[in-house]
Design a protein around this motif. Structure first.
Motif, PDB file in Angstrom:
ATOM      1  N   ASN A 134      13.450 -20.255 -12.103  1.00 59.86           N
ATOM      2  CA  ASN A 134      12.948 -20.012 -13.463  1.00 59.86           C
ATOM      3  C   ASN A 134      11.905 -18.906 -13.497  1.00 59.86           C
ATOM      4  O   ASN A 134      11.749 -18.207 -14.504  1.00 59.86           O
ATOM      5  CB  ASN A 134      12.399 -21.299 -14.091  1.00 59.86           C
ATOM      6  N   TYR A 135      11.190 -18.717 -12.388  1.00 53.00           N
ATOM      7  CA  TYR A 135      10.208 -17.628 -12.336  1.00 53.00           C
ATOM      8  C   TYR A 135      10.886 -16.279 -12.126  1.00 53.00           C
ATOM      9  O   TYR A 135      10.312 -15.238 -12.435  1.00 53.00           O
ATOM     10  CB  TYR A 135       9.181 -17.886 -11.230  1.00 53.00           C
ATOM     11  N   GLU A 136      12.097 -16.310 -11.589  1.00 48.72           N
ATOM     12  CA  GLU A 136      12.884 -15.083 -11.496  1.00 48.72           C
ATOM     13  C   GLU A 136      13.416 -14.687 -12.870  1.00 48.72           C
ATOM     14  O   GLU A 136      13.369 -13.511 -13.251  1.00 48.72           O
ATOM     15  CB  GLU A 136      14.077 -15.280 -10.539  1.00 48.72           C
ATOM     16  N   LYS A 137      13.903 -15.680 -13.607  1.00 47.11           N
ATOM     17  CA  LYS A 137      14.613 -15.402 -14.855  1.00 47.11           C
ATOM     18  C   LYS A 137      13.679 -15.179 -16.044  1.00 47.11           C
ATOM     19  O   LYS A 137      13.982 -14.395 -16.945  1.00 47.11           O
ATOM     20  CB  LYS A 137      15.564 -16.566 -15.165  1.00 47.11           C
ATOM     21  N   GLU A 138      12.555 -15.886 -16.076  1.00 50.81           N
ATOM     22  CA  GLU A 138      11.655 -15.801 -17.219  1.00 50.81           C
ATOM     23  C   GLU A 138      10.458 -14.917 -16.913  1.00 50.81           C
ATOM     24  O   GLU A 138      10.090 -14.741 -15.756  1.00 50.81           O
ATOM     25  CB  GLU A 138      11.188 -17.196 -17.632  1.00 50.81           C
ATOM     26  N   SER A 139       9.863 -14.371 -17.973  1.00 49.44           N
ATOM     27  CA  SER A 139       8.723 -13.477 -17.810  1.00 49.44           C
ATOM     28  C   SER A 139       7.597 -13.858 -18.752  1.00 49.44           C
ATOM     29  O   SER A 139       7.821 -14.413 -19.837  1.00 49.44           O
ATOM     30  CB  SER A 139       9.140 -12.022 -18.069  1.00 49.44           C
ATOM     31  N   ILE A 187       4.773 -25.780 -16.415  1.00 52.44           N
ATOM     32  CA  ILE A 187       3.885 -24.751 -15.871  1.00 52.44           C
ATOM     33  C   ILE A 187       4.080 -23.438 -16.608  1.00 52.44           C
ATOM     34  O   ILE A 187       3.111 -22.778 -17.018  1.00 52.44           O
ATOM     35  CB  ILE A 187       4.132 -24.563 -14.357  1.00 52.44           C
ATOM     36  N   ILE A 188       5.334 -23.058 -16.824  1.00 49.26           N
ATOM     37  CA  ILE A 188       5.614 -21.805 -17.536  1.00 49.26           C
ATOM     38  C   ILE A 188       5.061 -21.860 -18.953  1.00 49.26           C
ATOM     39  O   ILE A 188       4.468 -20.891 -19.450  1.00 49.26           O
ATOM     40  CB  ILE A 188       7.128 -21.520 -17.528  1.00 49.26           C
ATOM     41  N   GLU A 189       5.224 -22.990 -19.603  1.00 48.27           N
ATOM     42  CA  GLU A 189       4.692 -23.148 -20.962  1.00 48.27           C
ATOM     43  C   GLU A 189       3.173 -22.975 -20.969  1.00 48.27           C
ATOM     44  O   GLU A 189       2.614 -22.305 -21.849  1.00 48.27           O
ATOM     45  CB  GLU A 189       5.065 -24.536 -21.498  1.00 48.27           C
ATOM     46  N   MET A 190       2.494 -23.548 -19.981  1.00 47.57           N
ATOM     47  CA  MET A 190       1.037 -23.452 -19.914  1.00 47.57           C
ATOM     48  C   MET A 190       0.582 -22.039 -19.554  1.00 47.57           C
ATOM     49  O   MET A 190      -0.419 -21.550 -20.077  1.00 47.57           O
ATOM     50  CB  MET A 190       0.485 -24.450 -18.900  1.00 47.57           C
ATOM     51  N   THR A 215       0.989 -19.451  -6.525  1.00 43.48           N
ATOM     52  CA  THR A 215       0.406 -18.189  -6.963  1.00 43.48           C
ATOM     53  C   THR A 215       1.443 -17.076  -6.920  1.00 43.48           C
ATOM     54  O   THR A 215       1.461 -16.186  -7.785  1.00 43.48           O
ATOM     55  CB  THR A 215      -0.818 -17.828  -6.106  1.00 43.48           C
ATOM     56  N   CYS A 216       2.340 -17.121  -5.936  1.00 45.03           N
ATOM     57  CA  CYS A 216       3.444 -16.154  -5.875  1.00 45.03           C
ATOM     58  C   CYS A 216       4.342 -16.289  -7.102  1.00 45.03           C
ATOM     59  O   CYS A 216       4.808 -15.287  -7.658  1.00 45.03           O
ATOM     60  CB  CYS A 216       4.277 -16.373  -4.614  1.00 45.03           C
ATOM     61  N   GLU A 217       4.584 -17.525  -7.516  1.00 42.43           N
ATOM     62  CA  GLU A 217       5.420 -17.754  -8.692  1.00 42.43           C
ATOM     63  C   GLU A 217       4.747 -17.205  -9.945  1.00 42.43           C
ATOM     64  O   GLU A 217       5.389 -16.585 -10.802  1.00 42.43           O
ATOM     65  CB  GLU A 217       5.729 -19.244  -8.819  1.00 42.43           C
ATOM     66  N   MET A 218       3.441 -17.417 -10.048  1.00 41.57           N
ATOM     67  CA  MET A 218       2.702 -16.900 -11.205  1.00 41.57           C
ATOM     68  C   MET A 218       2.741 -15.380 -11.247  1.00 41.57           C
ATOM     69  O   MET A 218       2.984 -14.777 -12.297  1.00 41.57           O
ATOM     70  CB  MET A 218       1.254 -17.388 -11.143  1.00 41.57           C
ATOM     71  N   ALA A 219       2.489 -14.760 -10.092  1.00 42.54           N
ATOM     72  CA  ALA A 219       2.467 -13.300 -10.036  1.00 42.54           C
ATOM     73  C   ALA A 219       3.839 -12.717 -10.354  1.00 42.54           C
ATOM     74  O   ALA A 219       3.956 -11.713 -11.066  1.00 42.54           O
ATOM     75  CB  ALA A 219       1.999 -12.840  -8.665  1.00 42.54           C
ATOM     76  N   THR A 220       4.900 -13.353  -9.845  1.00 42.70           N
ATOM     77  CA  THR A 220       6.256 -12.890 -10.131  1.00 42.70           C
ATOM     78  C   THR A 220       6.596 -13.094 -11.595  1.00 42.70           C
ATOM     79  O   THR A 220       7.260 -12.248 -12.212  1.00 42.70           O
ATOM     80  CB  THR A 220       7.269 -13.642  -9.247  1.00 42.70           C
ATOM     81  N   GLU A 254      10.169  -8.295  -7.244  1.00 38.49           N
ATOM     82  CA  GLU A 254      11.240  -9.157  -6.734  1.00 38.49           C
ATOM     83  C   GLU A 254      11.029  -9.573  -5.275  1.00 38.49           C
ATOM     84  O   GLU A 254      11.947 -10.073  -4.630  1.00 38.49           O
ATOM     85  CB  GLU A 254      12.586  -8.442  -6.885  1.00 38.49           C
ATOM     86  N   LYS A 255       9.819  -9.407  -4.780  1.00 40.47           N
ATOM     87  CA  LYS A 255       9.526  -9.683  -3.374  1.00 40.47           C
ATOM     88  C   LYS A 255       9.932 -11.097  -2.962  1.00 40.47           C
ATOM     89  O   LYS A 255      10.428 -11.318  -1.849  1.00 40.47           O
ATOM     90  CB  LYS A 255       8.035  -9.480  -3.121  1.00 40.47           C
ATOM     91  N   TYR A 256       9.748 -12.076  -3.866  1.00 42.09           N
ATOM     92  CA  TYR A 256      10.011 -13.474  -3.520  1.00 42.09           C
ATOM     93  C   TYR A 256      11.262 -14.026  -4.199  1.00 42.09           C
ATOM     94  O   TYR A 256      11.447 -15.229  -4.268  1.00 42.09           O
ATOM     95  CB  TYR A 256       8.782 -14.325  -3.839  1.00 42.09           C
ATOM     96  N   PHE A 257      12.125 -13.143  -4.688  1.00 44.43           N
ATOM     97  CA  PHE A 257      13.418 -13.569  -5.220  1.00 44.43           C
ATOM     98  C   PHE A 257      14.267 -14.133  -4.078  1.00 44.43           C
ATOM     99  O   PHE A 257      14.133 -13.720  -2.920  1.00 44.43           O
ATOM    100  CB  PHE A 257      14.154 -12.388  -5.850  1.00 44.43           C
ATOM    101  N   ASN A 258      15.174 -15.019  -4.420  1.00 43.74           N
ATOM    102  CA  ASN A 258      16.081 -15.592  -3.422  1.00 43.74           C
ATOM    103  C   ASN A 258      16.853 -14.530  -2.659  1.00 43.74           C
ATOM    104  O   ASN A 258      17.096 -14.665  -1.454  1.00 43.74           O
ATOM    105  CB  ASN A 258      17.075 -16.537  -4.111  1.00 43.74           C
ATOM    106  N   ASP A 259      17.250 -13.461  -3.359  1.00 37.49           N
ATOM    107  CA  ASP A 259      18.037 -12.415  -2.709  1.00 37.49           C
ATOM    108  C   ASP A 259      17.249 -11.666  -1.645  1.00 37.49           C
ATOM    109  O   ASP A 259      17.834 -10.981  -0.806  1.00 37.49           O
ATOM    110  CB  ASP A 259      18.568 -11.429  -3.759  1.00 37.49           C
TER     111      ASP A 259
END
Length: 365
Positions: free
Chosen positions: A190-195, A265-268, A288-293, A345-350
């Motif tokens: 969800n952190y990859e797809k949403e901004s 978390i994304i909503e907040m 924190t990586c998820e937040m930054a991404t 995209e450093k922490y994307f699955n790909d």
């Protein structure tokens, strides 16, 4: 490819956030044709979570121990669960991959910061037990990893984690030479797809989200000092604990004494101008990586592991843990000057799990 994944715990319907970083990569493996079975050492019964088959240790012993798996994957291996399992069954697996996420290969009392006084009292006896256990743990793993190195591969979630592993286990570098990689944990999809939505009206200037707040490495004391020294700003802290039973909560800091699910978390995050995520010690700091991404401006600590992890992120700034007399608004304004950010995209699955999958295939072929 058929793999068995060992985990001390695993997400379930009651708590979908428990060790989610293991589940996130398992989903990617499954989407790419891997048959994944998870042995959850804490599970009392078998269950399926997002189409991932999760079994108990008893189920493995009764139904699976004669099955042929191409690979055994052990996350954050400990003596109580993983080591006992390996001593019994490692000969059944042609290849083994060990993932190191943190405390499992550290002298924890020497690496992690001193506990808060109210926790120190609780942990007084445990401190001595922990030191004894850590010495025994490291000695045991040093011998065992060296013994299994010929058919093993070692994955570290940061260079810091690799350096600490080598320091505390004292394994000879030649033992794992060519048998290890530094591969970061992937973030949730969800952190990859949403901004981050900067257009939404913000309720808070700064937001901090932790699962628990009583560990001194999460710097809640520093956050309180920053709130005191930035009285015109509003702060939201989310996380369970008893910290405020022992310390005064600043008037401009709002506290939610609870856990949040990933969608919450994304909503907040969208309700705040900036994420405030200081730390005194971490192997990666996945949240924190998820937040930054996700794209929200982030302020974290000026320590080596954070500079490693957030290299290349335009929306991350660093502050020194020993200096709470910082004008946070000035930092936030400087971060907002660079908006909009290109999604990193450093922490994307790909860029993470795909590398793990590639390594799996090379190991078994």
């Amino acid at each position: 490819m058929k793999i068995l994944v060992l985990a001390t715990d695993y997400p379930n319907k009651t708590n979908n956030a428990t060790l989610y970083y293991i589940h996130a990569r398992n989903l990617y493996y499954k989407e790419n044709g891997v048959e994944v079975t998870v042995l959850n050492f804490l599970a009392k019964e078998n269950y399926i979570f997002d189409d991932i088959n999760v079994i108990t240790k008893e189920t493995y012993e009764n139904k699976y121990k004669n099955d042929k798996f191409d690979l055994l994957v052990a996350h954050a291996p400990n003596l109580r669960n993983h080591y006992k399992f390996l001593k019994l069954y490692e000969k059944k697996f042609p290849k083994i991959v060990f993932f190191f996420h943190g405390h499992e290969v550290l002298m924890t009392r020497k690496v992690y910061p001193k506990p808060y006084p109210f926790m120190e009292q609780k942990l007084k006896l445990r401190k001595y037990i922990q030191n004894f256990y850590d010495r025994y743990k490291l000695k045991t793993w040093r011998k065992y990893y060296s013994k299994l190195a010929y058919k093993s591969y070692f994955v570290f979630v940061s260079k810091w984690m690799y350096d600490e592993f080598m320091k505390w286990t004292e394994i000879d570098k030649d033992t794992i030479a060519g048998r290890y990689s530094i591969t970061y944990n992937c973030i949730g999809s969800n952190y990859e797809k949403e901004s981050y939505d900067n257009s939404i009206e913000k309720e808070y200037d700064f937001i901090t989200i932790r699962s628990v707040i009583d560990g001194s490495k999460y710097c809640v004391d520093l956050i309180c000092e920053l709130a005191e020294n930035n009285p015109k700003s509003s702060f939201l802290l989310v996380g369970k604990g008893e910290f405020f039973n022992h310390y005064r909560k600043p008037d401009n800091l709002f506290w939610i004494n609870n856990y949040l699910f990933h969608d919450q978390i994304i909503e907040m995050l969208n309700k705040a101008k900036c994420a405030l995520m200081p730390t005194r010690a971490d192997a990666q700091g996945l949240m924190t990586c998820e937040m930054a991404t996700f794209g929200i401006p982030v302020i974290t600590s000026d320590i080596p592991v954070c500079h490693e992890i957030f290299e290349g992120f335009e929306n991350v700034a660093f502050i020194k843990n020993g200096n709470s007399n910082v004008d946070l608004e000035k930092i936030v304004n400087s971060l907002y000057l660079n908006k909009p950010y290109k999604k990193n995209e450093k922490y994307f699955n790909d860029n993470t799990s795909r590398e793990e999958l590639k390594m799996f295939k090379e190991l078994i072929n």
